[in-house]
Design an enzyme around this catalytic site. Sequence first.
Site, PDB file in Angstrom:
ATOM      1  N   THR A 116       0.831  -1.207   0.000  1.00  0.00           N
ATOM      2  CA  THR A 116       0.000   0.000   0.000  1.00  0.00           C
ATOM      3  C   THR A 116       0.860   1.249   0.000  1.00  0.00           C
ATOM      4  N   GLY A 155       2.756  -2.873   8.297  1.00  0.00           N
ATOM      5  CA  GLY A 155       2.991  -3.114   9.716  1.00  0.00           C
ATOM      6  C   GLY A 155       4.454  -3.407   9.980  1.00  0.00           C
ATOM      7  N   GLU A 398      -5.963  -5.834   4.197  1.00  0.00           N
ATOM      8  CA  GLU A 398      -6.001  -7.060   3.397  1.00  0.00           C
ATOM      9  C   GLU A 398      -7.134  -7.027   2.393  1.00  0.00           C
TER      10      GLU A 398
HETATM   11  C1  LIG Z   1       1.947 -16.116  13.091  1.00  0.00           C
HETATM   12  C2  LIG Z   1       0.862 -15.331  12.400  1.00  0.00           C
HETATM   13  C3  LIG Z   1       0.536 -15.956  11.104  1.00  0.00           C
HETATM   14  C4  LIG Z   1      -0.494 -15.626  10.370  1.00  0.00           C
HETATM   15  C5  LIG Z   1      -1.460 -14.616  10.774  1.00  0.00           C
HETATM   16  C6  LIG Z   1      -2.290 -14.189   9.607  1.00  0.00           C
HETATM   17  C7  LIG Z   1      -3.075 -13.179   9.708  1.00  0.00           C
HETATM   18  C8  LIG Z   1      -3.122 -12.416  10.940  1.00  0.00           C
HETATM   19  C9  LIG Z   1      -4.007 -11.298  10.887  1.00  0.00           C
HETATM   20  C10 LIG Z   1      -3.727 -10.103  10.323  1.00  0.00           C
HETATM   21  C11 LIG Z   1      -2.486  -9.721   9.611  1.00  0.00           C
HETATM   22  C12 LIG Z   1      -1.881  -8.552  10.332  1.00  0.00           C
HETATM   23  C13 LIG Z   1      -2.000  -7.258   9.941  1.00  0.00           C
HETATM   24  C14 LIG Z   1      -2.658  -6.802   8.680  1.00  0.00           C
HETATM   25  C15 LIG Z   1      -1.701  -6.717   7.528  1.00  0.00           C
HETATM   26  C16 LIG Z   1      -2.351  -6.076   6.369  1.00  0.00           C
HETATM   27  C17 LIG Z   1      -1.766  -6.169   5.172  1.00  0.00           C
HETATM   28  C18 LIG Z   1      -2.350  -5.518   4.021  1.00  0.00           C
HETATM   29  O1  LIG Z   1      -3.349  -4.828   4.073  1.00  0.00           O
HETATM   30  S1  LIG Z   1      -1.515  -5.900   2.586  1.00  0.00           S
HETATM   31  C19 LIG Z   1      -2.336  -4.955   1.382  1.00  0.00           C
HETATM   32  C20 LIG Z   1      -3.718  -5.526   1.057  1.00  0.00           C
HETATM   33  N1  LIG Z   1      -4.219  -4.885  -0.091  1.00  0.00           N
HETATM   34  C21 LIG Z   1      -5.187  -5.409  -0.842  1.00  0.00           C
HETATM   35  O2  LIG Z   1      -5.803  -6.422  -0.534  1.00  0.00           O
HETATM   36  C22 LIG Z   1      -5.474  -4.667  -2.109  1.00  0.00           C
HETATM   37  C23 LIG Z   1      -6.881  -4.908  -2.592  1.00  0.00           C
HETATM   38  N2  LIG Z   1      -6.913  -4.788  -4.041  1.00  0.00           N
HETATM   39  C24 LIG Z   1      -6.885  -5.909  -4.846  1.00  0.00           C
HETATM   40  O3  LIG Z   1      -6.874  -7.028  -4.403  1.00  0.00           O
HETATM   41  C25 LIG Z   1      -6.936  -5.692  -6.325  1.00  0.00           C
HETATM   42  O4  LIG Z   1      -6.376  -4.490  -6.692  1.00  0.00           O
HETATM   43  C26 LIG Z   1      -8.378  -5.716  -6.880  1.00  0.00           C
HETATM   44  C27 LIG Z   1      -8.874  -7.117  -6.767  1.00  0.00           C
HETATM   45  C28 LIG Z   1      -9.256  -4.833  -6.040  1.00  0.00           C
HETATM   46  C29 LIG Z   1      -8.447  -5.195  -8.286  1.00  0.00           C
HETATM   47  O5  LIG Z   1      -7.639  -6.016  -9.060  1.00  0.00           O
HETATM   48  P1  LIG Z   1      -7.245  -5.449 -10.502  1.00  0.00           P
HETATM   49  O6  LIG Z   1      -6.127  -6.245 -11.027  1.00  0.00           O
HETATM   50  O7  LIG Z   1      -7.066  -3.980 -10.394  1.00  0.00           O
HETATM   51  O8  LIG Z   1      -8.479  -5.635 -11.455  1.00  0.00           O
HETATM   52  P2  LIG Z   1      -9.719  -6.483 -11.569  1.00  0.00           P
HETATM   53  O9  LIG Z   1     -10.725  -6.134 -10.541  1.00  0.00           O
HETATM   54  O10 LIG Z   1     -10.084  -6.262 -12.986  1.00  0.00           O
HETATM   55  O11 LIG Z   1      -9.252  -8.012 -11.394  1.00  0.00           O
HETATM   56  C30 LIG Z   1      -8.692  -8.653 -12.524  1.00  0.00           C
HETATM   57  C31 LIG Z   1      -8.799 -10.127 -12.394  1.00  0.00           C
HETATM   58  O12 LIG Z   1      -7.920 -10.544 -11.363  1.00  0.00           O
HETATM   59  C32 LIG Z   1      -8.623 -11.342 -10.425  1.00  0.00           C
HETATM   60  N3  LIG Z   1      -8.002 -11.106  -9.135  1.00  0.00           N
HETATM   61  C33 LIG Z   1      -7.867  -9.931  -8.490  1.00  0.00           C
HETATM   62  N4  LIG Z   1      -7.254 -10.126  -7.311  1.00  0.00           N
HETATM   63  C34 LIG Z   1      -6.982 -11.457  -7.220  1.00  0.00           C
HETATM   64  C35 LIG Z   1      -6.366 -12.281  -6.224  1.00  0.00           C
HETATM   65  N5  LIG Z   1      -5.919 -11.767  -5.072  1.00  0.00           N
HETATM   66  N6  LIG Z   1      -6.251 -13.600  -6.469  1.00  0.00           N
HETATM   67  C36 LIG Z   1      -6.733 -14.118  -7.619  1.00  0.00           C
HETATM   68  N7  LIG Z   1      -7.351 -13.412  -8.605  1.00  0.00           N
HETATM   69  C37 LIG Z   1      -7.460 -12.085  -8.384  1.00  0.00           C
HETATM   70  C38 LIG Z   1     -10.045 -10.841 -10.515  1.00  0.00           C
HETATM   71  O13 LIG Z   1     -10.911 -11.852 -10.043  1.00  0.00           O
HETATM   72  C39 LIG Z   1     -10.172 -10.619 -11.992  1.00  0.00           C
HETATM   73  O14 LIG Z   1     -10.303 -11.861 -12.607  1.00  0.00           O
HETATM   74  P3  LIG Z   1     -11.216 -11.963 -13.932  1.00  0.00           P
HETATM   75  O15 LIG Z   1     -10.709 -10.906 -14.877  1.00  0.00           O
HETATM   76  O16 LIG Z   1     -12.611 -11.681 -13.467  1.00  0.00           O
HETATM   77  O17 LIG Z   1     -11.014 -13.367 -14.414  1.00  0.00           O
HETATM   78  C1  LIG Z   2      -4.507  -1.457  10.531  1.00  0.00           C
HETATM   79  C2  LIG Z   2      -4.035  -1.534   9.112  1.00  0.00           C
HETATM   80  C3  LIG Z   2      -2.916  -2.302   8.792  1.00  0.00           C
HETATM   81  C4  LIG Z   2      -2.457  -2.350   7.482  1.00  0.00           C
HETATM   82  N1  LIG Z   2      -1.326  -3.081   7.190  1.00  0.00           N
HETATM   83  C5  LIG Z   2      -0.840  -3.077   5.916  1.00  0.00           C
HETATM   84  C6  LIG Z   2       0.357  -3.789   5.603  1.00  0.00           C
HETATM   85  O1  LIG Z   2       0.972  -4.412   6.471  1.00  0.00           O
HETATM   86  N2  LIG Z   2       0.834  -3.748   4.330  1.00  0.00           N
HETATM   87  C7  LIG Z   2       0.164  -3.052   3.335  1.00  0.00           C
HETATM   88  O2  LIG Z   2       0.634  -3.048   2.193  1.00  0.00           O
HETATM   89  N3  LIG Z   2      -1.001  -2.380   3.604  1.00  0.00           N
HETATM   90  C8  LIG Z   2      -1.497  -2.375   4.866  1.00  0.00           C
HETATM   91  N4  LIG Z   2      -2.660  -1.698   5.143  1.00  0.00           N
HETATM   92  C9  LIG Z   2      -3.301  -0.914   4.093  1.00  0.00           C
HETATM   93  C10 LIG Z   2      -4.586  -1.578   3.606  1.00  0.00           C
HETATM   94  O3  LIG Z   2      -4.296  -2.694   2.852  1.00  0.00           O
HETATM   95  C11 LIG Z   2      -5.366  -0.515   2.788  1.00  0.00           C
HETATM   96  O4  LIG Z   2      -5.805   0.475   3.699  1.00  0.00           O
HETATM   97  C12 LIG Z   2      -6.564  -1.134   2.076  1.00  0.00           C
HETATM   98  O5  LIG Z   2      -6.108  -1.967   1.035  1.00  0.00           O
HETATM   99  C13 LIG Z   2      -7.518  -0.063   1.501  1.00  0.00           C
HETATM  100  O6  LIG Z   2      -6.791   0.828   0.672  1.00  0.00           O
HETATM  101  P1  LIG Z   2      -6.878   2.405   0.979  1.00  0.00           P
HETATM  102  O7  LIG Z   2      -6.713   2.590   2.416  1.00  0.00           O
HETATM  103  O8  LIG Z   2      -5.931   3.085   0.053  1.00  0.00           O
HETATM  104  O9  LIG Z   2      -8.372   2.793   0.606  1.00  0.00           O
HETATM  105  P2  LIG Z   2      -8.890   3.086  -0.895  1.00  0.00           P
HETATM  106  O10 LIG Z   2      -8.490   1.969  -1.781  1.00  0.00           O
HETATM  107  O11 LIG Z   2      -8.540   4.472  -1.234  1.00  0.00           O
HETATM  108  O12 LIG Z   2     -10.479   2.974  -0.655  1.00  0.00           O
HETATM  109  C14 LIG Z   2     -11.105   4.043   0.021  1.00  0.00           C
HETATM  110  C15 LIG Z   2     -12.602   3.876  -0.175  1.00  0.00           C
HETATM  111  O13 LIG Z   2     -12.880   3.909  -1.588  1.00  0.00           O
HETATM  112  C16 LIG Z   2     -13.669   2.792  -1.949  1.00  0.00           C
HETATM  113  N5  LIG Z   2     -13.240   2.191  -3.212  1.00  0.00           N
HETATM  114  C17 LIG Z   2     -11.982   2.027  -3.624  1.00  0.00           C
HETATM  115  N6  LIG Z   2     -11.943   1.364  -4.793  1.00  0.00           N
HETATM  116  C18 LIG Z   2     -13.227   1.085  -5.097  1.00  0.00           C
HETATM  117  C19 LIG Z   2     -13.865   0.387  -6.165  1.00  0.00           C
HETATM  118  N7  LIG Z   2     -13.166  -0.186  -7.157  1.00  0.00           N
HETATM  119  N8  LIG Z   2     -15.226   0.299  -6.148  1.00  0.00           N
HETATM  120  C20 LIG Z   2     -15.935   0.837  -5.134  1.00  0.00           C
HETATM  121  N9  LIG Z   2     -15.406   1.503  -4.082  1.00  0.00           N
HETATM  122  C21 LIG Z   2     -14.061   1.608  -4.078  1.00  0.00           C
HETATM  123  C22 LIG Z   2     -13.368   1.752  -0.866  1.00  0.00           C
HETATM  124  O14 LIG Z   2     -14.492   0.936  -0.763  1.00  0.00           O
HETATM  125  C23 LIG Z   2     -13.095   2.547   0.356  1.00  0.00           C
HETATM  126  O15 LIG Z   2     -14.277   2.705   1.085  1.00  0.00           O
HETATM  127  C24 LIG Z   2      -3.145  -1.633   6.461  1.00  0.00           C
HETATM  128  C25 LIG Z   2      -4.285  -0.874   6.772  1.00  0.00           C
HETATM  129  C26 LIG Z   2      -4.736  -0.828   8.086  1.00  0.00           C
HETATM  130  C27 LIG Z   2      -5.963  -0.018   8.401  1.00  0.00           C
END
Ligand SMILES: CC/C=C\C/C=C\C/C=C\C/C=C\CC/C=C/C(=O)SCCNC(=O)CCNC(=O)[C@H](O)C(C)(C)COP(=O)(O)OP(=O)(O)OC[C@H]1O[C@@H](n2cnc3c(N)ncnc32)[C@H](O)[C@@H]1OP(=O)(O)O
Ligand SMILES: Cc1cc2nc3c(=O)[nH]c(=O)nc-3n(C[C@H](O)[C@H](O)[C@H](O)COP(=O)(O)OP(=O)(O)OC[C@H]3O[C@@H](n4cnc5c(N)ncnc54)[C@H](O)[C@@H]3O)c2cc1C
Length: 633
Positions: A116, A155, A398
């Site tokens: 992110t 994180g 996530e």
């Molecule tokens: C000891 C401890 C061990 C374990 C503990 C485990 C967990 C503990 C608890 C918590 C962890 C601790 C803290 C939190 C840490 C947090 C980390 C983060 O937040 S990391 C960042 C997370 N960010 C995201 O998830 C981003 C979200 N966005 C997306 O996933 C993609 O951008 C999105 C899907 C929204 C859009 O994809 P995009 O490529 O832009 O386009 P599109 O929508 O057209 O998708 C195209 C095509 O791809 C398929 N697809 C998309 N994503 C996936 C995927 N992940 N896997 C498989 N396929 C995917 C989608 O279905 C589409 O397919 P089709 O074209 O329809 O066939």
């Molecule tokens: C406690 C915490 C821990 C985290 N840890 C990590 C980490 O370890 N590593 C890491 O990489 N990231 C981490 N993140 C980031 C996290 O993955 C992002 O905050 C999350 O993916 C959402 O992205 P954003 O915050 O940029 O929100 P945005 O993507 O800007 O979204 C903002 C709003 O816009 C809306 N929106 C966005 N796109 C669309 C769409 N296509 N259609 C409709 N609505 C939409 C969403 O629904 C949302 O309500 C963490 C976040 C938090 C809060």
Amino acid sequence: MKCYPVPRENLVLSIDNLKDDIPEEYLSHKECYENVIRKGSVLYDIFSELSKDRKHKAHQAPSNAYRISDGIMQNVNPFLLHFALFVPAITNQATPEQQAEFLKHGFGIIGTYAQTELGHGTFLRGLETTATLDLETDEFVLNSPTLTSYKWWPGGLGHTANHCVVMAQLYVKGKCHGPHLFFVQIRDIETHEPLPGLKLGEIGAKMGFNTADNGFLGFHNFRIPRNNMLMKNSQVLKDGTYVESKNEKLTYGSMVFVRVYLLSDMAYMLARAATISVRYSAVRHQSHIKPDEPEVQILDFVIQQHKLFISIATSHAFKICGLWLWQTYSKVMEDIGKGSMDRLPELHALSCCLKTTSTRDAGWLIEQCRLACGGHGYLMSSNLPSLYTTATAAITYEGESTVLLLQTARYLIKSWKRAMEGESLPATVSFLSEYFNKRYNKWENTPKGIVDGLKLVVAGVTKMCAESIQKHVSRGQQYEEAWNSSSVQLIKASEAYSRALLCEVFWFEVDKVSSTLSNNLAVVLKQLAELYITYWALEKRGDLLVYTTISKDDLDKLQERYEELLALIRPNAVGLVDSFDIRDEILCSTLGAYDGRVYERMMEHALKSPLNAETVNQSFHKYMKPVILKHKI
Ligand SMILES: CC/C=C\C/C=C\C/C=C\C/C=C\CC/C=C/C(=O)SCCNC(=O)CCNC(=O)[C@H](O)C(C)(C)COP(=O)(O)OP(=O)(O)OC[C@H]1O[C@@H](n2cnc3c(N)ncnc32)[C@H](O)[C@@H]1OP(=O)(O)O
Ligand SMILES: Cc1cc2nc3c(=O)[nH]c(=O)nc-3n(C[C@H](O)[C@H](O)[C@H](O)COP(=O)(O)OP(=O)(O)OC[C@H]3O[C@@H](n4cnc5c(N)ncnc54)[C@H](O)[C@@H]3O)c2cc1C
């Protein structure tokens, strides 16, 4: 080298320097962080020993040692990302040779997952960090070209990690190949100083998660060896040849792992909240039911049972569905390892909607548990506020909930179209094909009948979405615009699908194992599963009235059965939360301790407040007294 036997709760919880003299809520932001690093380092040492015994595989359910740290840290462990995302990303996305190289220091390095950015979290294809191949030096040059391209949120990134997996746009010979993952050292192992060319820090205080050390990271012409791109799925050769991945979405695999895991995580969060609130409700006497009798346990109020028993049931639902989803994940990962990616879209859709529903439900149910404890639930010492802020963070991280539900909706619409063309569908969506044959079936007031009804709702709403998209397209909108115009209904379809899945898996998994359980256990588990399903049938009565043949009379009977189930569960309620078997030292709650000494513990905790160290605080003399005396008549 200290050598720990495989840690047991007793061993870990008996280590003196893991105990807090002052409750965390009385420490400063900086002291909080230093305190968790102190405790986390001891745990990291223990878990590192444990993990060595367990050889990290790409898709192995994390050990429950992670749970013990909940009690010790009493907040989020800044080392969590190392285990939750950094190591899984490397074992998922790096070649075996790279894994050996990057993990050769074992737990001598501490990593995080930096995806992110300040400007992008959801839309990964919009990430701005660049990794440009330098053919002459056989390196990638990492840059953060704008402020919005700074990594923001990972994180442990601020002050804890010395390595990270970074997602950056890959540039080779002027061409962008999209987001790819890179192994990057960010701090000196010995001095822990940020390496030259990096800007590192923490992002500041948050609603919760304040010990997670979420940080920011900016690159300025930062060089890494070409071999530091994780190259299991796609490669960049020494001559600059780019070899495409068989499926570009494999890069997103690490997120699927955590989403799958979070279902089980939420089961555990809810188990803690339910334990605290049900035990407290058994201790707390307040008001009368019969005027001429003593004050009752608040757990005897049926409305209190309505608020709390759904949390007990939901924790079991998430635990059972979490195991089911984990088995699906492991099977799909095995298939991918053998070169078949057929089930990846299904796994992605399942993980998206189930992660969303479990984190959202955990949030509002924990809040409901807190509110059910009255004022004392508002005390930090109850641990309910912290459980709430920790759980609700998962609604966003996530993969933000709205975005993930739309991902599942994408899969439902595709599946609906395939069903209408007569194609066979995976078992998890095959009910879509049966909609037209079953939609007028006679309603059955049984758990199976309810599950069938909830599936009809999914099919009916999905059909409505497909028709809405078609309507907008026929009025001249592009498909993507039509999709956006229909997104309110699309979210509804995904939510309905997730609920139907949870009810179906919970009921049939319990039904499947009940013959192997003692009769008493089978009876209670089935009561919980039936309570869960009946609760949601009543919550979704509107949809059932629209898409099934359920009648007002059927709903009245369901309401009656629901209230019967509350009464049946009441005698076992405390036993059910005791069976979550969460020790006081891990529950960390003055309201939920096993011995029920609520009021004594509340007072003991209150006296630890630094404010109670003296009877008159210095501010009286400094500030209050002059004003009081000035205005004294
Ligand atoms: C000891 C401890 C061990 C374990 C503990 C485990 C967990 C503990 C608890 C918590 C962890 C601790 C803290 C939190 C840490 C947090 C980390 C983060 O937040 S990391 C960042 C997370 N960010 C995201 O998830 C981003 C979200 N966005 C997306 O996933 C993609 O951008 C999105 C899907 C929204 C859009 O994809 P995009 O490529 O832009 O386009 P599109 O929508 O057209 O998708 C195209 C095509 O791809 C398929 N697809 C998309 N994503 C996936 C995927 N992940 N896997 C498989 N396929 C995917 C989608 O279905 C589409 O397919 P089709 O074209 O329809 O066939
Ligand atoms: C406690 C915490 C821990 C985290 N840890 C990590 C980490 O370890 N590593 C890491 O990489 N990231 C981490 N993140 C980031 C996290 O993955 C992002 O905050 C999350 O993916 C959402 O992205 P954003 O915050 O940029 O929100 P945005 O993507 O800007 O979204 C903002 C709003 O816009 C809306 N929106 C966005 N796109 C669309 C769409 N296509 N259609 C409709 N609505 C939409 C969403 O629904 C949302 O309500 C963490 C976040 C938090 C809060």
